[in-house]
Write an enzyme that holds these catalytic residues in place. Structure first.
Site, short mmCIF file in Angstrom:
data_model
loop_
_atom_site.label_atom_id
_atom_site.label_comp_id
_atom_site.label_asym_id
_atom_site.label_seq_id
_atom_site.Cartn_x
_atom_site.Cartn_y
_atom_site.Cartn_z
N HIS A 145 32.80 60.25 20.14
CA HIS A 145 33.38 60.35 18.54
C HIS A 145 34.86 59.82 19.16
CE1 HIS A 145 34.21 61.03 14.55
NE2 HIS A 145 34.06 62.49 14.44
N ARG A 304 43.14 61.72 11.11
CA ARG A 304 42.07 60.68 11.03
C ARG A 304 42.47 59.29 10.41
NH1 ARG A 304 36.81 61.94 12.16
NH2 ARG A 304 36.32 59.98 12.05
#
Ligand code: CP
Ligand code: NVA
Length: 317
Positions: A145, A304
């Site tokens: 990830h 993010r």
């Protein structure tokens, strides 16, 4: 970052055209460049300065698993940079079912400028990326990830002003999030310890890869040992997407790895708590910790957006 009159023409990004499947594609200097660019991007966004270098560019977002943060931050990020993102839900592309991942990649690359994929099998992502001659970004696979790890380190850097030598302890499943954190820490000099339940260690190939990139994480099965002296305590869900059949066994065996006030009291006085989210209060973390003063999980979630905007800008040029 924003071109001024009389400025020299901008240097081309050294990352143009590259993929981001594990972060290990990048050198330490390139990873630091990504984080630096992410910090600038965040500053511009916070200052409400509009910067749209990706006007007319498009991103396909292929999702085989559910998402909140990844889908929304990529879509909004692409929009804020002047481009457009296309959401392709699990029923549409059906990666590896309707056609080969390689054909999916080749076709998408004829229409769009970059592809983000969230899927199960990391190998399918590699096949798609090998066939697509546009940048491919891993939005989460069973094994990695990387976009999460960029946001994680951006959050740590904001808190402590540096990464080199910062002690980060991840307590829980040796999963995709732990793998990417290990690679990101190796590239940036943060010191990672992973405390995992028996039988749930991170993959030996990822531990070895981290070693070749900088330093392998320290592994232990003792959460108290990991928490002692840590400046960052990090955890993730006990059961990742795709592992639902193991949920019951995990709920029993992971209890000693829950992050609670007692565990976090072993960390430094200025220690922070991170979690990639979604979280399950009462399982891997108590409500007191995740909703308490040390928690930075919502800054981490926001990051993010900034980290991925930097990534898109540098890969698309
Ligand atoms: N952390 C993360 O990737 O969240 P989503 O699954 O909601 O995208
Ligand atoms: N390890 C988790 C992360 C979710 C963002 C999963 O793969 O489900």
């Amino acid at each position: 970052m924003i071109p001024q009159q009389n400025d020299a023409p901008p240097e081309p990004s050294p990352l143009v055209g590259r993929d981001c499947l594990t972060l290990a594609e990048f050198s330490s200097a390139e990873t630091n460049l990504l984080l630096e660019e992410a910090a600038k991007t965040k500053f511009l966004q916070r200052s409400r300065i509009s910067y749209r270098p990706l006007r007319g560019r498009t991103l396909a977002m292929v999702f085989q698993k559910p998402s909140n943060r990844t889908r929304v931050s990529f879509e909004v990020g692409m929009y804020q940079l002047g481009g457009h993102a296309l959401y392709l839900n699990p029923d549409e592309i059906q990666l590896g079912k309707r056609e080969t991942p390689s054909d999916t990649g080749r076709v998408l690359a004829r229409y769009i400028d970059a592809i983000m994929v969230r899927t199960f099998d990391h190998q399918e992502l590699e096949e798609l990326a090998a066939a697509a001659d546009v940048p491919v970004i891993n939005g989460l696979s069973d094994d990695h990830h990387p976009c999460q790890a960029l946001a994680d380190l951006l959050t740590v850097r904001e808190e402590f002003g540096e990464l080199e030598g910062v002690k980060i302890s991840y307590v829980g499943d040796g999963n995709n999030v732990a793998h990417s954190l290990a690679i990101a820490c190796a590239l940036t000099g943060a010191e990672l310890t992973i405390a995992h339940p028996p039988g749930h260690a991170p993959g030996p190939e990822v531990v070895a890869l981290a070693g070749t990139l900088g330093a392998a994480p320290t592994l232990t099965q003792d959460p108290r040992e990991a928490a002692s002296g840590a400046r960052v305590l990090y955890t993730d869900v006990w059961t990742s997407m795709g592992q639902e059949s193991e949920a019951e066994e995990r709920r029993e065996n992971f209890v000693p790895y829950r992050i609670d006030e007692d565990l976090i009291s072993l960390a430094t006085e200025d220690a922070i708590f991170l979690h990639c989210l979604p979280a399950h209060r009462g399982e891997e973390v108590t409500a007191e910790v995740i909703d308490g003063p040390r928690s930075r999980v919502f800054d981490q979630a926001e990051n993010r957006l900034h980290a991925q905007k930097a990534l898109l800008y540098l890969l698309l040029g």
